[in-house]
Design an enzyme around this catalytic site. Structure first.
Site, short mmCIF file in Angstrom:
data_model
loop_
_atom_site.label_atom_id
_atom_site.label_comp_id
_atom_site.label_asym_id
_atom_site.label_seq_id
_atom_site.Cartn_x
_atom_site.Cartn_y
_atom_site.Cartn_z
N CYS A 121 0.83 -1.21 0.00
CA CYS A 121 0.00 0.00 0.00
C CYS A 121 0.86 1.26 0.00
CB CYS A 121 -0.98 -0.04 1.17
SG CYS A 121 -2.39 1.08 0.96
N HIS A 230 -3.61 -5.73 0.52
CA HIS A 230 -3.20 -5.98 1.90
C HIS A 230 -3.12 -7.48 2.24
CE1 HIS A 230 -3.15 -1.88 3.55
NE2 HIS A 230 -3.99 -1.64 2.56
N GLU A 232 -1.21 -8.88 4.33
CA GLU A 232 -0.92 -9.10 5.75
C GLU A 232 -2.18 -9.44 6.56
OE1 GLU A 232 -2.35 -4.91 5.84
OE2 GLU A 232 -1.20 -6.14 4.44
#
Length: 266
Positions: A121, A230, A232
């Site tokens: 990001c 994203h 994660e």
């Protein structure tokens, strides 16, 4: 002298995790979101170390001698448009100039030294700016563009990270190997995006509207990957997300062996 060979996985590679400069109860502070630290520890099997946004107080030589990878995290803040020659935006924009001053000058040194890099990001956008690229502050306003923003903020946080659009992955890239093909679904949460891709960056994937969603660094022999979504937040239920961090961790282990071996034989 016999080269030192560390005993894995007892000795984990050390990964610097970029932090934001925030205020906590009136005190200047440095923060990294839990999801990034957990993904480094669990999926990459590495030791996360929060890297403070201390500008030129950060020493590149010390980092090169000490870390095995760097994770450039996402953030509510944006890279200062002045960093890529854009005018000050008319609409309010959350900036973090302390993070800009800390991260942007470090990256060329770390990359040249062979440190593996994973950008997510804001980290994706930082790498693009470092390589001379520019950013569009509101990609959802472009004709024919998807709305890549997170949507209704009233939803539970975990629902923000549901898959939101398809990904068209360039065949033969690192990302295609990690995804096991040329198509995937990703959780896109951003309002800024790449306007002009930086020099020396190789497109690895695009959104259906053509927006660059992933790239790597062409001349870097080590693991380098930057993604606009994203992973994660999906390491537990997305094999693709887990594979990204696992590959990053493996590259960090290789770097660790090289670093510690060089130290032991010096």
């Amino acid at each position: 002298m016999k080269p030192f060979t560390p005993d894995f996985p007892v000795l984990r590679p050390m990964v610097a995790v970029a932090s934001d400069r925030i205020e906590r109860h009136g005190h200047p502070s440095h923060a990294a979101t839990h999801g990034y630290l957990r993904a480094v520890a669990k999926a990459a099997q590495a030791m996360p170390l929060v890297l403070p946004a201390l500008g030129d107080a950060l020493d590149a030589d010390t980092l090169i001698a000490s870390i095995d990878g760097i994770l450039l995290t996402g953030s509510p803040s944006n890279v200062d448009p002045a960093r890529y020659g854009a005018p000050k935006p008319h609409a309010p924009m959350l900036l973090d100039r302390d993070r800009d001053a800390a991260i942007l000058p470090l990256l060329p040194r770390l990359i040249d030294a062979g440190v593996p890099v994973l950008g997510i990001c804001r980290g994706f956008q930082e790498l693009n700016v470092v390589f001379g690229g520019t950013l569009n502050p509101a990609v959802h306003e472009l004709p024919g563009a998807l709305d890549h923003r997170e949507g209704d903020h009233g939803r539970p946080i975990e629902r923000w990270y549901d898959d939101s659009h398809a990904l068209h992955i360039v065949p033969g890239t690192r990302l295609a190997t990690l995804a096991g093909g040329t198509h995937a679904l990703v959780n896109s949460l951003h309002h800024q995006g790449i306007e002009r891709l930086g020099q020396g960056l190789r497109v690895e994937a695009r959104a259906p509207d053509g927006l660059v969603e992933a790239f790597s660094i062409e001349a870097a022999p080590q693991f380098t990957l930057a993604v606009q979504w994203h992973p994660e937040m999906r390491i537990d239920d997305s094999p693709f997300a887990h594979a990204i961090f696992a590959a990053f961790g493996e590259a960090c282990r290789t770097r660790q062996q090289q670093r510690l071996g060089a130290t032991a034989t010096a």
